[in-house]
Design an enzyme around this catalytic site. Sequence first.
Site, PDB file in Angstrom:
ATOM      1  N   ASP A  27      28.534  50.025  39.181  1.00 14.36           N
ATOM      2  CA  ASP A  27      29.648  48.593  39.331  1.00 14.36           C
ATOM      3  C   ASP A  27      31.078  49.582  39.130  1.00 14.36           C
ATOM      4  OD1 ASP A  27      31.315  46.175  40.555  1.00 14.36           O
ATOM      5  OD2 ASP A  27      31.784  45.889  38.061  1.00 14.36           O
ATOM      6  N   SER A  28      31.902  49.552  39.740  1.00 16.94           N
ATOM      7  CA  SER A  28      33.247  50.587  39.354  1.00 16.94           C
ATOM      8  C   SER A  28      33.457  50.629  37.757  1.00 16.94           C
ATOM      9  CB  SER A  28      34.402  49.825  40.697  1.00 16.94           C
ATOM     10  OG  SER A  28      34.648  48.106  39.656  1.00 16.94           O
ATOM     11  N   TYR A  59      38.603  48.671  41.541  1.00 15.85           N
ATOM     12  CA  TYR A  59      38.264  48.593  43.070  1.00 15.85           C
ATOM     13  C   TYR A  59      38.922  47.620  43.899  1.00 15.85           C
ATOM     14  CZ  TYR A  59      34.179  52.552  42.947  1.00 15.85           C
ATOM     15  OH  TYR A  59      33.843  53.547  42.423  1.00 15.85           O
ATOM     16  N   GLY A  60      39.227  47.061  43.181  1.00 13.17           N
ATOM     17  CA  GLY A  60      39.454  45.600  43.884  1.00 13.17           C
ATOM     18  C   GLY A  60      41.011  46.077  44.882  1.00 13.17           C
ATOM     19  N   CYS A  90      28.517  45.387  43.237  1.00 13.27           N
ATOM     20  CA  CYS A  90      29.977  45.358  42.733  1.00 13.27           C
ATOM     21  C   CYS A  90      30.257  44.895  43.932  1.00 13.27           C
ATOM     22  CB  CYS A  90      30.162  46.549  42.917  1.00 13.27           C
ATOM     23  SG  CYS A  90      32.316  46.958  43.531  1.00 13.27           S
ATOM     24  N   ASN A  91      30.228  43.164  44.725  1.00 12.00           N
ATOM     25  CA  ASN A  91      30.831  42.520  45.606  1.00 12.00           C
ATOM     26  C   ASN A  91      31.709  43.709  46.566  1.00 12.00           C
ATOM     27  OD1 ASN A  91      30.131  39.681  45.341  1.00 12.00           O
ATOM     28  ND2 ASN A  91      30.509  40.569  43.676  1.00 12.00           N
ATOM     29  N   THR A  92      33.098  44.176  45.953  1.00 15.23           N
ATOM     30  CA  THR A  92      34.211  44.601  46.729  1.00 15.23           C
ATOM     31  C   THR A  92      33.641  45.623  47.018  1.00 15.23           C
ATOM     32  OG1 THR A  92      35.487  44.086  44.561  1.00 15.23           O
ATOM     33  CG2 THR A  92      35.754  46.086  46.367  1.00 15.23           C
ATOM     34  N   GLU A 172      37.513  44.597  31.413  1.00 11.43           N
ATOM     35  CA  GLU A 172      36.588  45.909  30.738  1.00 11.43           C
ATOM     36  C   GLU A 172      37.694  46.424  29.668  1.00 11.43           C
ATOM     37  OE1 GLU A 172      35.845  48.604  32.772  1.00 11.43           O
ATOM     38  OE2 GLU A 172      34.730  47.198  33.517  1.00 11.43           O
ATOM     39  N   CYS A 204      32.700  37.902  41.906  1.00 11.38           N
ATOM     40  CA  CYS A 204      33.481  39.764  41.463  1.00 11.38           C
ATOM     41  C   CYS A 204      32.534  39.631  40.100  1.00 11.38           C
ATOM     42  CB  CYS A 204      34.781  39.798  41.354  1.00 11.38           C
ATOM     43  SG  CYS A 204      34.649  41.258  40.399  1.00 11.38           S
ATOM     44  N   THR A 205      31.526  40.794  39.658  1.00 13.39           N
ATOM     45  CA  THR A 205      30.349  40.992  38.695  1.00 13.39           C
ATOM     46  C   THR A 205      31.278  41.386  37.891  1.00 13.39           C
ATOM     47  OG1 THR A 205      30.509  42.782  39.579  1.00 13.39           O
ATOM     48  CG2 THR A 205      29.123  41.813  40.437  1.00 13.39           C
ATOM     49  N   HIS A 206      32.293  41.147  37.533  1.00 17.84           N
ATOM     50  CA  HIS A 206      33.259  41.715  36.411  1.00 17.84           C
ATOM     51  C   HIS A 206      32.898  40.125  36.252  1.00 17.84           C
ATOM     52  CE1 HIS A 206      34.206  45.270  37.267  1.00 17.84           C
ATOM     53  NE2 HIS A 206      34.688  45.711  36.114  1.00 17.84           N
TER      54      HIS A 206
END
Length: 295
Positions: A27-28, A59-60, A90-92, A172, A204-206
Amino acid sequence: MTAIHPIYPLNVPMPKATADAPIGVFDSGIGGLSVALEIARYLPNERIVYFADTAHVPYGPRQDQDIRELTAHAIEWLYRQGCKVAVVACNTASAFSLDYLREHYGENFPIIGLVPALKPAVLQTKSKTVAVLATPATFRGKLIKDVMQRFAEPAGVQVLSVTSLELVPFVEAGAQMTEPCLQTLTEILQPVVDAGADYLVLGCTHYPFLKSAIQYIFGQKLTLIDSGFAVARQTARILIKNELLFEHNRQDSLRIECYVSGNNAENLTPVVARLIQDDQITWKICNIQAASLEF
Ligand code: DGL
């Protein structure tokens, strides 16, 4: 498909990994740990090598080609660690990279991606209005548009697209339950509640790490859905299909090795400890040098 520069052409066909190799998850940032945790719980004998590109998160807001290239480097790094499959958690990144990665690596290094879990929301909504919360880049990608066209439109379900660049940095920083984060969530989600949405897709995985904050504000008004468990099941299916499932008991060994590119392992340790909060899942976090990502 958009071609990307051949950063690291594979001249020699790669050998297939063996079942005792780890699962690579990318993931980012640390948000993809929401997916890594689902995989670790669903597949208790597997080890995970997790790569968080914390040097480049988020990354968004990035351009499509930038996202593609960063993702390609990250997946190549996981491949060179000897992983048997890679999960783009990561969806992005998935939105711009899956076709390219699958074509590039071929059958011997399966690539598992994800897309916001709109389909289950469409199947379950009572109000016929659902909201998807994702990064602006995810909404530009083809994957989410395909799901909207295939599932939401035929079912007559209205999809409200909600985007924010502020939420990933809150996760984050481990700042989900702070006043600024709660205020941001209220500002972006109150309009979808007012518009009648009963399901909120965490695209979004966050965002699964924002569940408590969202529920604290909106209670039962929104049912939250994410893709983590579906990705864990898909990972199991891919491992079984490729005869790569590790079937011996390995519950005592280190389960998640988390590598970060932003030289911030020390600062992230307490944040990751709060995200994982599971005595059954052993983990460690280390820095990797930027140079090790130059291929
Ligand atoms: N976790 C990511 C996703 O699923 C991306 C967040 C970001 O870097 O903007 O989309």
